[in-house]
Design a protein around this motif. Structure first.
Motif, PDB file in Angstrom:
ATOM      1  N   TYR A 192       0.816  -1.212   0.000  1.00 39.78           N
ATOM      2  CA  TYR A 192       0.000   0.000   0.000  1.00 39.78           C
ATOM      3  C   TYR A 192       0.854   1.268   0.000  1.00 39.78           C
ATOM      4  N   THR A 225      -9.295   2.372  -6.705  1.00 37.06           N
ATOM      5  CA  THR A 225      -8.627   3.596  -6.244  1.00 37.06           C
ATOM      6  C   THR A 225      -9.205   4.088  -4.930  1.00 37.06           C
ATOM      7  N   ASN A 226     -10.529   4.090  -4.824  1.00 36.96           N
ATOM      8  CA  ASN A 226     -11.164   4.530  -3.571  1.00 36.96           C
ATOM      9  C   ASN A 226     -10.819   3.595  -2.414  1.00 36.96           C
ATOM     10  N   ASN A 229      -7.234   4.329  -1.299  1.00 34.38           N
ATOM     11  CA  ASN A 229      -7.183   5.577  -0.528  1.00 34.38           C
ATOM     12  C   ASN A 229      -7.708   5.369   0.888  1.00 34.38           C
ATOM     13  N   LYS A 230      -8.822   4.640   1.017  1.00 39.11           N
ATOM     14  CA  LYS A 230      -9.370   4.380   2.347  1.00 39.11           C
ATOM     15  C   LYS A 230      -8.397   3.520   3.164  1.00 39.11           C
ATOM     16  N   ARG A 232      -5.127   3.352   2.869  1.00 36.92           N
ATOM     17  CA  ARG A 232      -3.982   4.163   3.268  1.00 36.92           C
ATOM     18  C   ARG A 232      -4.342   5.107   4.410  1.00 36.92           C
ATOM     19  N   PHE A 255       1.393   8.387   0.052  1.00 35.44           N
ATOM     20  CA  PHE A 255       1.017   9.634  -0.615  1.00 35.44           C
ATOM     21  C   PHE A 255       2.263  10.456  -0.912  1.00 35.44           C
ATOM     22  N   TYR A 260      -2.508  17.013  -0.270  1.00 37.79           N
ATOM     23  CA  TYR A 260      -3.537  16.083  -0.735  1.00 37.79           C
ATOM     24  C   TYR A 260      -3.883  15.076   0.362  1.00 37.79           C
ATOM     25  N   PHE A 261      -2.856  14.595   1.056  1.00 39.22           N
ATOM     26  CA  PHE A 261      -3.076  13.654   2.158  1.00 39.22           C
ATOM     27  C   PHE A 261      -3.994  14.272   3.216  1.00 39.22           C
ATOM     28  N   LEU A 264      -7.629  14.636   1.845  1.00 39.07           N
ATOM     29  CA  LEU A 264      -8.320  13.357   1.763  1.00 39.07           C
ATOM     30  C   LEU A 264      -8.631  12.818   3.154  1.00 39.07           C
TER      31      LEU A 264
END
Length: 283
Positions: A192, A225-226, A229-230, A232, A255, A260-261, A264
């Motif tokens: 990840y 992708t979602n 992201n979740k 991470r 990231f 951006y991190f 999100l």
């Protein structure tokens, strides 16, 4: 390549069992005919809640009721911090034989008969039932059974509940699956923090990219992708609770941009990484 079926053995004279498993190093995607109630505490970590097609995360604690033959992942999978888990497994005959023609148990019967959806309990219900499960002594036989019925009655009357699935996800409906979700999970867990591509994972499970995207969305209700992201952000929570700096956590979980991190993280968690870290470490 199918869902593993857990074989549960009960002591003679008992309709349920209570125990404290520890399987955090094992990916156990499984089902069984028994009803299962799980309470897990992880004060400084987070876990994955995967029941049927529902995937989400929990922090600090979780209380879940799972119906017969519903595939689910062990709730301590991947937890790296201290935790305590209590699992109660109830014979499938408990509803049809034990509660039959007893009007006082009608609410419990409705709860257990619809538990194939998977239920997550929150708030005061979670606190009270968690405390009662810690005190549940399965060796008391009749006394412990009465305590269990009290717990089920509390759950049946609770309004602090979330249905995890909107459709029947019992194992017989998953029999066509040929892709091993444990392979996907394991690969994501190990990589990840790197730049992952859908092509890599699709190749790993022998699917075209298009077929993999359809499969993954159908199984998880999330795009790949979602989901990454979740995942991470969930890992970031664990590092923040270990008092790592926000900037270090950003790069540790894969990231490349701190801004951006943070954006999100706030979108998915509801607060900034700094606020999250300070709130839990202070508490």
């Amino acid at each position: 390549m199918k869902i593993q079926e857990e074989k549960i053995i009960f002591e003679e004279g008992y309709s349920f069992k209570s125990f404290t498993p520890s399987l955090n190093e094992c990916f156990f995607w499984h089902s069984h005919p028994e009803i299962e109630l799980v309470y897990i505490e992880t004060p400084k970590g987070r876990g994955i809640r995967h029941v049927g097609k529902h995937i989400s995360d929990f922090t600090e604690s979780d209380l879940i009721l799972i119906g017969p033959n519903v595939p689910h992942l062990n709730f301590d999978y991947g937890i790296k911090t201290d935790y305590n888990q209590i699992v109660v497994q109830i014979k499938d005959s408990f509803v049809n034989e034990g509660l039959v023609n007893v009007p006082e148990f009608d609410r419990i019967k409705v709860l257990l008969e619809s538990s194939f959806l998977g239920f997550s309990f929150k708030g005061e219900t979670k606190k009270e039932v968690g405390r009662m499960l810690k005190e549940l002594k399965s060796d008391r036989k009749l006394g412990s059974l009465l305590d269990l019925i009290k717990i089920l009655q509390i759950l049946a009357n609770s309004k602090e509940v979330e249905e995890l699935n909107t459709e029947d996800t019992r194992a017989k409906l998953f029999s066509y699956n040929k892709v091993r979700m444990d392979t996907i999970y394991e690969y994501i867990h190990e990589n990840y923090h790197k730049r992952l591509t859908i092509d890599e994972v699709a190749h790993l499970v022998h699917l075209s990219t298009t077929a993999f995207c359809r499969y993954f969305k159908k199984q998880t209700n999330l795009t790949f992708t979602n989901f990454i992201n979740k995942y991470r952000i969930n890992m970031a929570k664990a590092f923040l609770l270990q008092d790592f700096a926000v900037g270090d956590v950003c790069y540790k979980v894969g990231f490349e941009s701190i801004s951006y991190f943070c954006t999100l993280f706030k979108k998915l968690v509801g607060e900034s990484p700094t606020n999250f870290k300070n709130r839990f470490l202070h508490k």
